[in-house]
Design a protein around this motif. Structure first.
Motif, short mmCIF file in Angstrom:
data_model
loop_
_atom_site.label_atom_id
_atom_site.label_comp_id
_atom_site.label_asym_id
_atom_site.label_seq_id
_atom_site.Cartn_x
_atom_site.Cartn_y
_atom_site.Cartn_z
N LEU A 18 0.82 -1.21 0.00
CA LEU A 18 0.00 0.00 0.00
C LEU A 18 0.85 1.25 0.00
O LEU A 18 0.54 2.23 -0.68
N HIS A 19 1.95 1.26 0.75
CA HIS A 19 2.84 2.41 0.76
C HIS A 19 3.52 2.60 -0.59
O HIS A 19 3.76 3.72 -1.03
N TYR A 22 0.47 3.94 -2.95
CA TYR A 22 -0.16 5.22 -2.62
C TYR A 22 0.76 6.22 -1.93
O TYR A 22 0.30 7.29 -1.57
N GLY A 54 -11.21 -2.39 4.06
CA GLY A 54 -11.01 -1.03 3.58
C GLY A 54 -12.19 -0.15 3.93
O GLY A 54 -13.33 -0.62 4.09
N ALA A 89 -8.67 -0.96 -1.75
CA ALA A 89 -9.41 0.15 -2.36
C ALA A 89 -10.74 -0.32 -2.92
O ALA A 89 -11.76 0.36 -2.77
N VAL A 106 -11.35 6.29 -5.20
CA VAL A 106 -10.22 6.43 -4.28
C VAL A 106 -9.17 7.34 -4.90
O VAL A 106 -8.79 7.17 -6.05
N LEU A 109 -4.36 7.26 0.04
CA LEU A 109 -4.40 6.50 1.28
C LEU A 109 -4.29 7.48 2.44
O LEU A 109 -3.34 8.26 2.52
N ARG A 110 -5.24 7.45 3.35
CA ARG A 110 -5.25 8.37 4.49
C ARG A 110 -4.44 7.82 5.65
O ARG A 110 -3.57 8.48 6.21
N LEU A 112 -3.35 3.77 7.81
CA LEU A 112 -3.47 2.33 7.99
C LEU A 112 -3.70 2.05 9.47
O LEU A 112 -3.09 2.69 10.33
N ALA A 131 -7.34 -0.39 5.83
CA ALA A 131 -6.83 0.73 5.02
C ALA A 131 -7.95 1.75 4.86
O ALA A 131 -9.03 1.43 4.37
N PHE A 133 -9.05 5.17 3.10
CA PHE A 133 -8.71 5.93 1.90
C PHE A 133 -9.42 7.27 1.86
O PHE A 133 -10.51 7.43 2.40
#
Length: 176
Positions: A18-19, A22, A54, A89, A106, A109-110, A112, A131, A133
């Motif tokens: 994810l990192h 995003y 998510g 997502a 989406v 990413l806000r 985790l 996650a 978003f």
């Protein structure tokens, strides 16, 4: 491989992916003590990765989409657990549609949310990842479309009875 090591490996792999996709986002870690029965239920699905999920902070014209949960009475963002073959997502987008009638996209990413689930009588931990978003509103008629949701609405500020995790993540995002 033990359940603890396997679920931790999954969470770490998902965090990295994810990192990479995003860009880095804050990671909030939390530990919960749960009953042996709940732990056993979670353990049955944990190895397949179904504890991950998510959620979406959907925004339209400066307003945040929130839903009031039927079970807790608290306001939160739409979200839930994975279904077969979904990404984090895709889960967030599907849950927004299913729970609120809103289509969203989406955009980032806000935060985790790494959760550790521990049963007091066990020497094992189950790790899961949520996650959250950022998402833009696309279309749809706002309505509570899920039995777990009593009410939906657009908010310019968080209501007093907002879920702690949403309040915490709203603050985390503002600080970064």
């Amino acid at each position: 491989m033990s359940l603890t090591r396997e679920t931790r490996r999954q969470v770490d792999a998902h965090r990295r992916a994810l990192h990479e996709e995003y860009a880095a986002a804050p990671v909030f870690e939390e530990t919960f003590e749960i009953s042996r029965e709940r732990f056993d239920d979670m353990a049955r699905v944990a190895s397949d990765g179904y504890l991950h999920g998510g959620a979406a902070f959907v925004v339209a014209e400066g307003n945040l989409l929130l839903q009031r949960r039927a079970d807790t009475g608290e306001w939160g963002v739409p979200g839930g657990g994975w279904e077969d073959g979904e990404t984090f997502a895709e889960t967030a987008v599907r849950e927004a549609r299913e729970e609120t009638g809103v289509e969203c996209s989406v955009v980032g990413l806000r935060v985790l949310h790494h959760q550790r689930w521990v049963a007091a009588e066990r020497d094992e931990t189950i790790h899961s990842l949520g996650a959250f978003f950022e998402a833009d509103y696309l279309d749809g008629t706002l309505r509570a479309t899920d039995d777990d949701v009593d009410e939906v609405g657009w908010f310019t500020s968080l209501p007093a009875d907002v879920a702690t995790v949403v309040e915490r993540f709203a603050v985390v995002a503002d600080e970064h």
